[in-house]
Design a protein around this motif. Structure first.
Motif, short mmCIF file in Angstrom:
data_model
loop_
_atom_site.label_atom_id
_atom_site.label_comp_id
_atom_site.label_asym_id
_atom_site.label_seq_id
_atom_site.Cartn_x
_atom_site.Cartn_y
_atom_site.Cartn_z
N THR A 1 0.72 -1.18 -0.16
CA THR A 1 -0.09 -0.02 0.08
C THR A 1 0.84 1.13 0.05
O THR A 1 0.35 2.17 -0.87
CB THR A 1 -0.82 -0.03 1.29
N GLU A 2 2.01 1.22 0.67
CA GLU A 2 2.85 2.56 0.82
C GLU A 2 3.54 2.77 -0.40
O GLU A 2 3.87 3.65 -0.51
CB GLU A 2 4.00 2.10 2.04
N ALA A 3 3.35 2.04 -1.55
CA ALA A 3 4.04 2.13 -2.83
C ALA A 3 2.86 2.47 -4.04
O ALA A 3 3.44 2.44 -4.95
CB ALA A 3 5.05 0.96 -3.25
N ALA A 4 1.86 2.54 -3.49
CA ALA A 4 0.76 2.89 -4.26
C ALA A 4 0.27 2.06 -5.58
O ALA A 4 -0.57 2.54 -6.44
CB ALA A 4 0.98 4.33 -5.03
N PRO A 5 0.41 0.77 -5.59
CA PRO A 5 1.22 -0.02 -4.72
C PRO A 5 2.31 -0.72 -5.22
O PRO A 5 3.08 -1.58 -4.61
CB PRO A 5 -0.05 -1.24 -4.28
N VAL A 6 2.59 -0.67 -6.52
CA VAL A 6 3.47 -1.56 -7.45
C VAL A 6 4.53 -1.40 -7.19
O VAL A 6 4.97 -0.08 -7.40
CB VAL A 6 2.97 -1.93 -8.92
N LEU A 7 5.78 -2.06 -6.90
CA LEU A 7 7.10 -1.71 -6.83
C LEU A 7 8.08 -2.34 -7.87
O LEU A 7 8.86 -2.05 -8.44
CB LEU A 7 7.94 -2.10 -5.31
N SER A 8 7.84 -3.64 -8.15
CA SER A 8 8.39 -4.30 -9.13
C SER A 8 7.30 -5.41 -9.65
O SER A 8 6.34 -5.73 -8.98
CB SER A 8 9.49 -5.15 -8.62
N VAL A 9 7.54 -5.98 -11.01
CA VAL A 9 6.69 -6.76 -11.54
C VAL A 9 7.55 -7.55 -12.79
O VAL A 9 8.17 -6.87 -13.33
CB VAL A 9 5.27 -6.02 -11.91
N ASN A 10 7.07 -8.77 -12.93
CA ASN A 10 7.71 -9.47 -14.37
C ASN A 10 6.98 -8.74 -15.23
O ASN A 10 5.85 -8.22 -15.25
CB ASN A 10 7.53 -10.97 -14.11
N GLN A 11 7.70 -9.11 -16.45
CA GLN A 11 7.03 -8.74 -17.83
C GLN A 11 6.81 -10.10 -18.71
O GLN A 11 7.87 -10.87 -18.63
CB GLN A 11 8.18 -7.66 -18.60
N PRO A 12 5.62 -9.82 -19.28
CA PRO A 12 5.42 -11.07 -19.97
C PRO A 12 6.59 -11.65 -20.90
O PRO A 12 7.08 -13.08 -21.05
CB PRO A 12 4.18 -10.80 -20.95
N GLU A 13 7.34 -10.76 -21.56
CA GLU A 13 8.53 -11.08 -22.33
C GLU A 13 9.78 -11.27 -21.50
O GLU A 13 10.66 -11.75 -22.16
CB GLU A 13 8.83 -10.05 -23.65
N ASN A 14 9.59 -11.10 -20.34
CA ASN A 14 10.94 -10.94 -19.50
C ASN A 14 10.43 -11.79 -18.26
O ASN A 14 10.67 -10.65 -17.20
CB ASN A 14 11.79 -9.75 -19.40
N ASN A 15 10.00 -12.93 -18.06
CA ASN A 15 9.38 -13.35 -16.82
C ASN A 15 10.31 -14.40 -16.45
O ASN A 15 10.61 -15.40 -16.72
CB ASN A 15 8.10 -14.03 -17.31
N LYS A 16 10.77 -14.23 -15.09
CA LYS A 16 11.63 -15.20 -14.49
C LYS A 16 10.54 -15.78 -13.13
O LYS A 16 10.57 -14.80 -12.00
CB LYS A 16 12.74 -14.48 -13.91
N PRO A 17 10.16 -16.98 -13.34
CA PRO A 17 9.34 -17.52 -12.30
C PRO A 17 10.16 -17.66 -10.82
O PRO A 17 11.25 -17.92 -10.87
CB PRO A 17 8.94 -18.88 -12.54
N GLY A 18 9.21 -17.41 -9.70
CA GLY A 18 9.99 -17.37 -8.69
C GLY A 18 10.37 -16.21 -8.11
O GLY A 18 10.78 -16.07 -6.82
N THR A 19 10.41 -15.07 -8.92
CA THR A 19 10.79 -13.64 -8.46
C THR A 19 9.44 -12.87 -8.87
O THR A 19 8.56 -13.28 -9.19
CB THR A 19 11.89 -13.27 -9.59
N VAL A 20 9.65 -11.55 -8.26
CA VAL A 20 8.49 -10.67 -8.51
C VAL A 20 9.21 -9.54 -9.59
O VAL A 20 8.62 -8.50 -9.24
CB VAL A 20 8.04 -10.26 -7.11
N GLY A 21 9.93 -9.99 -10.31
CA GLY A 21 10.48 -8.81 -11.55
C GLY A 21 11.40 -8.02 -10.84
O GLY A 21 12.09 -7.84 -9.65
N GLN A 22 11.51 -6.92 -11.88
CA GLN A 22 12.45 -6.06 -11.69
C GLN A 22 11.77 -4.67 -11.10
O GLN A 22 10.57 -4.51 -11.42
CB GLN A 22 13.16 -5.74 -12.90
#
Length: 553
Positions: free
Chosen positions: A348-369
């Motif tokens: 919530t404090e980050a409104a809310p997204v801080l990092s996310v994977n991309q469909p073309e750059n998706n690394k399972p087990g992580t929450v992206g860049q």
């Protein structure tokens, strides 16, 4: 909407300024000039950009709302609601996800008041606390919602200290001046709407309280719009996308991702009042041709079980946050529906997204860049060798906290840095991996054990059940781990065997397993660890059969 270009997937790693030892990890560059406006001004600009007749939102009953409809209704309702309030005053919203909540949000915002989004699943004490923190005297709701949700007791309790405003009553009693304000607003909105600073409070949201009393989070107009633009830069979205949002608007994921993001990008937002109606949701996904679904691991699992082969075929991705996506969930969606899960991380404090994977750059087990404009640093934690406590900074980071003990007294982040309380690793390519919350590590014999690892082991063994771990005091080892599970035949011997075969420390084997009918969850789908802790404490305090013997160390 013009096609968006994804941001450079490889984040920069910049050295920390002199005097600080930690490395600062930075997302791609971000142009903050785009966010110097209010959320209502951004809506008006979207109306001009995409056309007033374009469909902006679709309600649960199939009713379609155009940008013209949304703006006109916001001006009329907002003019009626502002009577008796002052600019900057909080007005609470107690509504499910739908056009009523969207119109109410923008109506309050249009005239310079601040929406306070109330979690109707949290109970009257939490809601009174939220209203006290934001000095809120009025609550906007709907009689039909109270009736369908069987919330009469909650309504009566709130009505003792607050003025309850019902949308049905306001709609039936709109004055001539309310209608004039709407008409003028459609042709000369600058003459009617308020002009708050982009840095003024735009919304009060309240943390889920998984580990204590909920706090009020103050997000500015610039915070909310920054997150919209950050996601726009990071994820490739298309003019023909349709977002399906069953997440509650009292949760930042549902508000920013499910409402503000599509409305600002000219993408229809399909609203659903609850994430719990799995069979109805998968049918509506098919009927509306939705291409993007917002969910959590818990809910997407339910949707996959309820869906026929054709129900989810229009989706090109499911964006999941709020809790870890299990490998089993990812595999099942891919196998049965050829659907890719894009996992992200936010708060919530980050409104809310801080990092996310991309469909073309998706690394399972992580929450992206990291999203563009975001910065992160890891602070070492005694007893934890891998990763550190994540601190974040950026244009989307909240103005601060407010608490009922000091209403509207802002507790600002220290030099802009917010401590997430999460233990995180960041790999060489900039992908974040969440190891767990600092508070969700147990200290056994001097060694820190992640309760998330305990839950992951149980999930791997019994994927069709829900599991939650808690740490309780232990005279001999300092703490002991207790596992709550819905798996009726769960046993420690199976967990011991799993640990040995997968290189997991036997310290992660719970001292006791407690079978429950259900694991407590919040309205957002996240595990309610406060109730988990209390359930474990009560179970251990109740005289019962002796605990199973611990495995030999």
């Amino acid at each position: 909407m013009a096609e968006q270009t994804a941001a450079d997937p490889a984040p920069e790693i910049n050295p920390e300024p002199a005097g600080l030892a930690e490395t600062i990890y930075s997302g791609a560059n971000f142009n903050e000039g785009r966010i110097r406006k209010s959320v209502f001004q951004a809506l008006l600009q979207s109306k001009g950009r995409y056309g007033g007749k374009k469909i902006a939102a679709i309600d649960a009953d199939g009713r379609e709302l155009s940008y013209d409809d949304l703006v006109k209704a916001s001006f009329a309702l907002g003019h009626a609601l502002k009577a008796g309030t002052e600019p900057g005053e909080a007005v609470a919203i107690l509504l499910p996800t739908g056009v009523g909540a969207i119109i109410s949000f923008f109506a309050i915002s249009a005239y310079g008041r601040v929406p306070a989004m109330l979690n109707f699943t949290a109970g009257d004490r939490a809601l009174k606390s939220a209203c006290k923190a934001s000095k809120c005297k009025r609550i906007v709701t709907a009689r039909r919602f109270i009736e369908l949700g069987e919330l009469h007791d909650l309504e009566a309790e709130l009505a003792r200290d607050h003025e309850m405003i019902y949308l049905e009553d306001v709609r039936e009693n709109l004055s001539t001046m309310d209608k004039v304000a709407a008409a003028v607003g459609m042709v000369a909105p600058w003459a009617v709407r308020a002009w708050p600073s982009p840095d003024d409070a735009a919304v009060y949201l309240f943390t889920s309280g998984t580990e204590g009393e909920p706090k009020g989070v103050v997000l500015s107009h610039a915070n909310l719009l920054a997150n919209v633009e950050q996601v726009r830069d990071h994820i490739q979205l298309y003019p023909d996308d349709v977002v399906f949002n069953p997440m509650p608007t009292f949760h930042c994921f549902g508000l920013t991702g499910g409402v503000l993001l599509p409305l600002n990008l000219g993408i229809p937002a399909v609203c659903h009042p609850t994430p719990l109606q799995a069979k109805t949701i998968v049918k509506r996904v098919a009927e509306t041709g939705s291409t993007i679904l917002f969910a959590t691991d818990t809910f997407i699992n339910q949707y996959a079980r309820a869906a026929d082969q054709e129900d989810l075929k229009s989706l090109r991705m499911a964006v999941c946050g709020a809790e870890r996506v299990k490998d089993e969930t990812r595999t099942a969606l891919k196998r049965n529906f050829s659907l890719e899960i894009v996992e992200g991380y936010g708060l919530t404090e980050a409104a809310p997204v801080l990092s996310v994977n991309q469909p073309e750059n998706n690394k399972p087990g992580t929450v992206g860049q990291l999203l563009p404009g975001c910065q992160a640093k890891l602070i070492s934690v005694n007893g934890i060798d891998e990763g550190g406590q994540l601190h974040i900074r950026g244009p989307n980071i909240m103005k601060g906290y407010i608490r009922p003990s000091a209403p509207l007294v802002l507790e600002e982040p220290n030099e802009g840095w917010h401590d997430t309380g999460d233990i995180v690793t960041i790999d060489k390519d900039g992908f974040l991996r969440i190891r767990g919350r600092v508070k969700r590590f147990a200290k056994l014999g001097g060694e820190m054990v992640s309760l998330a690892v305990v839950e992951n082991c149980a999930t791997s063994l019994w994927p069709d059940s829900m599991h939650a771990a808690a740490a309780l005091p232990d005279k001999r080892k300092g703490e002991q781990i207790i596992l709550l599970t819905t798996q009726k035949d769960a046993d420690r011997a199976s967990l011991v065997s799993f640990a040995k075969n997968h290189g997991v420390t036997e310290l992660a084997i719970p001292k006791k397993i407690i079978v429950v009918d259900e694991v407590p969850v919040l309205g957002t789908g996240k595990t309610d660890y406060g109730r988990v802790q209390r359930t474990a404490e009560e179970a251990m305090a109740t005289p019962a059969a002796p605990a199973e013997p611990e495995p030999a160390q």
